[in-house]
Design a protein around this motif. Structure first.
Motif, short mmCIF file in Angstrom:
data_model
loop_
_atom_site.label_atom_id
_atom_site.label_comp_id
_atom_site.label_asym_id
_atom_site.label_seq_id
_atom_site.Cartn_x
_atom_site.Cartn_y
_atom_site.Cartn_z
N ARG A 57 0.73 -0.89 0.01
CA ARG A 57 0.09 -0.20 -0.13
C ARG A 57 0.86 1.24 0.17
O ARG A 57 1.70 1.53 1.09
CB ARG A 57 -0.76 0.05 1.19
CG ARG A 57 -1.90 1.23 1.06
CD ARG A 57 -2.75 1.16 2.27
NE ARG A 57 -2.37 1.69 3.50
CZ ARG A 57 -3.19 2.30 4.39
NH1 ARG A 57 -4.55 2.34 4.27
NH2 ARG A 57 -2.81 2.96 5.35
N LEU A 58 0.80 2.10 -0.84
CA LEU A 58 1.27 3.13 -1.33
C LEU A 58 0.72 4.26 -0.61
O LEU A 58 -0.66 4.43 -0.71
CB LEU A 58 1.86 3.52 -2.52
CG LEU A 58 2.33 2.78 -3.44
CD1 LEU A 58 2.64 3.13 -4.83
CD2 LEU A 58 3.67 2.03 -2.71
N SER A 59 1.38 5.38 -0.01
CA SER A 59 0.47 6.58 0.68
C SER A 59 1.09 7.76 0.09
O SER A 59 2.65 7.62 -0.35
CB SER A 59 0.65 6.60 2.18
OG SER A 59 0.38 5.48 2.93
N CYS A 60 0.59 8.82 0.17
CA CYS A 60 1.05 10.08 -0.40
C CYS A 60 0.45 11.24 0.43
O CYS A 60 -0.72 11.56 0.53
CB CYS A 60 0.28 10.36 -1.96
SG CYS A 60 0.64 11.97 -2.58
N ALA A 61 1.30 11.90 1.23
CA ALA A 61 0.80 12.88 2.19
C ALA A 61 0.97 14.21 1.49
O ALA A 61 1.80 14.43 0.78
CB ALA A 61 1.85 12.71 3.14
N ARG B 153 -1.80 19.92 1.33
CA ARG B 153 -3.16 19.95 1.50
C ARG B 153 -3.80 19.47 0.28
O ARG B 153 -3.14 19.24 -0.88
CB ARG B 153 -3.60 21.77 1.33
CG ARG B 153 -2.90 22.46 0.09
CD ARG B 153 -3.48 23.67 0.16
NE ARG B 153 -2.81 24.39 -1.27
CZ ARG B 153 -3.38 24.37 -2.15
NH1 ARG B 153 -4.60 23.66 -2.54
NH2 ARG B 153 -2.85 25.01 -3.30
N PHE B 154 -5.07 19.10 0.27
CA PHE B 154 -5.50 18.76 -0.76
C PHE B 154 -6.17 19.74 -1.74
O PHE B 154 -6.67 20.81 -1.32
CB PHE B 154 -6.86 17.50 -0.48
CG PHE B 154 -6.51 16.13 -0.43
CD1 PHE B 154 -7.39 15.35 0.36
CD2 PHE B 154 -5.34 15.65 -0.66
CE1 PHE B 154 -7.06 13.87 0.24
CE2 PHE B 154 -4.85 14.56 -0.73
CZ PHE B 154 -5.91 13.52 -0.02
N ALA C 207 -9.55 13.61 5.73
CA ALA C 207 -9.05 14.12 7.07
C ALA C 207 -7.76 14.27 7.35
O ALA C 207 -7.17 15.06 7.94
CB ALA C 207 -9.86 13.30 8.24
N LYS C 208 -6.94 13.36 6.76
CA LYS C 208 -5.25 13.20 6.86
C LYS C 208 -4.65 13.71 5.52
O LYS C 208 -3.57 13.58 5.52
CB LYS C 208 -4.99 11.44 6.91
CG LYS C 208 -5.68 10.98 8.14
CD LYS C 208 -5.26 9.48 7.96
CE LYS C 208 -5.70 8.84 9.41
NZ LYS C 208 -5.40 7.44 9.74
N ASN C 209 -5.53 14.34 4.66
CA ASN C 209 -4.99 14.88 3.48
C ASN C 209 -3.73 13.71 2.73
O ASN C 209 -2.75 14.11 2.59
CB ASN C 209 -4.10 15.99 3.63
CG ASN C 209 -4.84 17.29 4.00
OD1 ASN C 209 -6.05 17.36 3.55
ND2 ASN C 209 -4.45 18.33 4.51
N THR C 210 -4.29 12.49 2.85
CA THR C 210 -3.48 11.39 2.19
C THR C 210 -4.18 10.57 1.24
O THR C 210 -5.42 10.10 1.39
CB THR C 210 -3.20 10.40 3.28
OG1 THR C 210 -2.50 11.11 4.45
CG2 THR C 210 -2.19 9.22 2.68
N LEU C 211 -3.40 10.40 0.06
CA LEU C 211 -3.92 9.45 -1.18
C LEU C 211 -3.31 8.17 -0.98
O LEU C 211 -2.34 8.22 -0.34
CB LEU C 211 -3.61 10.11 -2.35
CG LEU C 211 -4.20 9.55 -3.54
CD1 LEU C 211 -5.50 9.69 -4.04
CD2 LEU C 211 -3.21 10.11 -4.91
#
Length: 125
Positions: A19-23, A26-27, A74-78
Motif C-alpha cells: 500500500r502506497l501513501s501520498c501525504a 493540502r488537498f 481528514a488526513k490529506n493522504t492519497l
C-alpha cells in the motif's frame, strides 16, 4: 502549489501486496483529480489510477481489478492499494495532483502539474 510525499514502496514477491501513501500539504479542491503514475527504466511515465471527489475513479487496464485508489480527506493522504503484484508492476511510483479542475480522468501525465519525488516498487518473480 501542493507538496506531495510518497511512501510505502519496497520489494515484494509476485502475488504479494503493497500500500502506497501520498501525504499532501493540502488537498486541492474536490474538482481536481489526484492520481498515481509510474515509470519503469527506459519507459515513459504512465498513468495508473486517478480519483476525483469521493468515487470518481479511473484505472489503467493493466491494473484494473488489482489496484485500488482511495483518499482520506481528514488526513490529506492519497493511497494506492496494490494486490496480486506482478513483475511488470516494477517501477518508480509517483503521486500527482492535476493542474486544472475536471481534467485528469484519462490518466495523462501532462494533465498533472504537482508531483512527488516517487517511491520505488520492485516485484520479483
Amino acid at each position: 502549489q501542493v507538496q506531495l510525499v510518497e511512501s510505502g514502496g519496497g520489494s515484494v514477491q509476485a502475488g504479494g501486496s503493497l500500500r502506497l501513501s501520498c501525504a499532501a500539504s493540502r488537498f486541492p479542491p474536490s474538482t481536481y483529480y489526484m492520481g498515481w503514475f509510474r515509470q519503469a527504466p527506459g519507459k515513459e511515465r504512465e498513468g495508473v489510477a486517478v480519483i476525483r471527489g469521493v468515487d470518481m475513479t479511473n484505472y489503467a487496464y493493466s491494473v484494473k481489478g488489482r489496484f485500488t485508489i482511495s483518499k482520506d480527506n481528514a488526513k490529506n493522504t492519497l493511497y494506492l492499494q496494490m494486490n496480486s503484484l506482478k513483475a511488470e508492476d516494477t517501477a518508480m511510483y509517483y503521486c500527482a495532483a492535476a493542474s486544472q479542475p475536471w481534467i485528469g480522468y484519462n490518466l495523462r501525465p501532462a494533465d498533472f502539474g504537482n508531483w512527488g519525488q516517487g517511491t520505488q516498487v520492485t516485484v520479483s518473480s
